[in-house]
Design a protein around this motif. Structure first.
Motif, PDB file in Angstrom:
ATOM      1  N   TRP A 181      29.633  39.825  44.320  1.00 53.67           N
ATOM      2  CA  TRP A 181      30.300  40.081  43.050  1.00 53.67           C
ATOM      3  C   TRP A 181      31.772  39.699  43.173  1.00 53.67           C
ATOM      4  O   TRP A 181      32.292  39.479  44.276  1.00 53.67           O
ATOM      5  CB  TRP A 181      30.172  41.549  42.657  1.00 53.67           C
ATOM      6  N   ASN A 182      32.464  39.622  42.046  1.00 50.79           N
ATOM      7  CA  ASN A 182      33.896  39.368  42.019  1.00 50.79           C
ATOM      8  C   ASN A 182      34.618  40.506  41.312  1.00 50.79           C
ATOM      9  O   ASN A 182      34.007  41.261  40.548  1.00 50.79           O
ATOM     10  CB  ASN A 182      34.214  38.039  41.332  1.00 50.79           C
ATOM     11  N   VAL A 183      35.928  40.620  41.560  1.00 51.88           N
ATOM     12  CA  VAL A 183      36.741  41.691  40.977  1.00 51.88           C
ATOM     13  C   VAL A 183      38.040  41.101  40.451  1.00 51.88           C
ATOM     14  O   VAL A 183      38.634  40.216  41.075  1.00 51.88           O
ATOM     15  CB  VAL A 183      37.055  42.781  42.032  1.00 51.88           C
ATOM     16  N   GLU A 184      38.487  41.591  39.295  1.00 49.44           N
ATOM     17  CA  GLU A 184      39.790  41.201  38.779  1.00 49.44           C
ATOM     18  C   GLU A 184      40.434  42.392  38.080  1.00 49.44           C
ATOM     19  O   GLU A 184      39.763  43.382  37.765  1.00 49.44           O
ATOM     20  CB  GLU A 184      39.664  40.028  37.809  1.00 49.44           C
ATOM     21  N   GLY A 185      41.734  42.314  37.862  1.00 47.01           N
ATOM     22  CA  GLY A 185      42.443  43.322  37.087  1.00 47.01           C
ATOM     23  C   GLY A 185      43.101  44.429  37.882  1.00 47.01           C
ATOM     24  O   GLY A 185      43.804  45.258  37.316  1.00 47.01           O
ATOM     25  N   LYS A 186      42.916  44.465  39.216  1.00 44.24           N
ATOM     26  CA  LYS A 186      43.552  45.542  39.984  1.00 44.24           C
ATOM     27  C   LYS A 186      45.013  45.206  40.246  1.00 44.24           C
ATOM     28  O   LYS A 186      45.395  44.043  40.366  1.00 44.24           O
ATOM     29  CB  LYS A 186      42.813  45.789  41.299  1.00 44.24           C
ATOM     30  N   LYS A 187      45.819  46.240  40.324  1.00 46.04           N
ATOM     31  CA  LYS A 187      47.242  46.056  40.569  1.00 46.04           C
ATOM     32  C   LYS A 187      47.495  45.615  42.006  1.00 46.04           C
ATOM     33  O   LYS A 187      46.695  45.891  42.909  1.00 46.04           O
ATOM     34  CB  LYS A 187      47.996  47.359  40.279  1.00 46.04           C
ATOM     35  N   ALA A 188      48.619  44.936  42.214  1.00 48.86           N
ATOM     36  CA  ALA A 188      48.976  44.468  43.552  1.00 48.86           C
ATOM     37  C   ALA A 188      49.097  45.643  44.509  1.00 48.86           C
ATOM     38  O   ALA A 188      49.658  46.686  44.163  1.00 48.86           O
ATOM     39  CB  ALA A 188      50.296  43.689  43.489  1.00 48.86           C
ATOM     40  N   GLY A 189      48.581  45.467  45.705  1.00 50.59           N
ATOM     41  CA  GLY A 189      48.676  46.506  46.718  1.00 50.59           C
ATOM     42  C   GLY A 189      47.568  47.537  46.661  1.00 50.59           C
ATOM     43  O   GLY A 189      47.450  48.388  47.554  1.00 50.59           O
TER      44      GLY A 189
END
Length: 213
Positions: free
Chosen positions: A139-147
């Motif tokens: 799966w892929n993930v997007e939208g999380k904040k840096a760090g």
């Protein structure tokens, strides 16, 4: 006389095409039933707004968090869930003719510090068929904040099963291997993302079907 024969032939041909058109317009329907649970406590949630894409009906879960959506067009359907103070989510499920797709849905409280996380792009693709009995789920993930570092828990279960088996927990990589699957069986699976022990997002519920071997 020839004029009447000609008109009669036209009417007959038109009727035949009309019958064919009616056959092409026949739609197949199934039903989606389920229960919405709090992603942290696993307690039923009442008053969750349920809708579908393509649109069919909008309703609220009952006191036990349950709902039923009858006469849903066969195919991949997105079930949209909304409730105050929870992260809105859309889960894609496969609907089959004259079958009831019955499953639980999890929604999570809104943790703004992690970002608006989305888990998407499953491998195998949603609705894939003839899959091997040992495969790698990705799966892929997007939208999380840096760090922000996420760990993943993966749930896998058979169609119409009331038990959602934890396939793997606290996975760092966005993939997991599963084997010993049953032949000719429809499976559902989804991914839960956690940050510092808190559940912050879950994927849609995806499906695939195994082949003979």
């Amino acid at each position: 006389m020839n004029k009447y024969i000609y008109v009669g032939c036209l009417l007959f041909i038109s009727a035949c095409f009309g019958c064919e058109s009616d056959k092409l317009d026949v739609l197949n329907y199934g039903t989606i039933e389920g229960q919405v649970l709090d992603g942290e406590s696993y307690q039923p949630l009442s008053g969750v707004m349920i809708s579908t894409t393509p649109a069919s009906i909008t309703l609220l879960t009952d006191a036990e968090g349950r709902f039923s959506i009858p006469k849903v067009k066969e195919g991949d359907i997105e079930v949209n869930l909304k409730r105050k103070d929870y992260i809105a989510n859309s889960l894609k499920v496969a609907v089959y003719e004259n079958e009831v797709t019955n499953m639980n849905f999890l929604i999570f409280k809104d943790y703004n510090e992690t970002g608006n996380i989305s888990i998407y792009d499953p491998v195998p693709g949603n609705g894939a068929v003839d899959q091997h009995l040992a495969i790698t789920l990705k799966w892929n993930v997007e939208g999380k904040k840096a760090g922000v570092e996420l760990l993943y828990s993966i749930y896998l279960f058979e169609s119409n099963s009331t038990v959602q088996n934890l396939l793997s927990e606290d996975v760092i990589l966005k993939e997991v291997v599963t084997d010993n699957l049953k032949p000719n069986t429809t499976y559902y699976w989804y991914v839960v993302a956690k940050h510092e022990g808190n559940r912050v997002a879950n994927s849609p519920t995806w499906t695939f079907k195994t082949g003979e071997k």
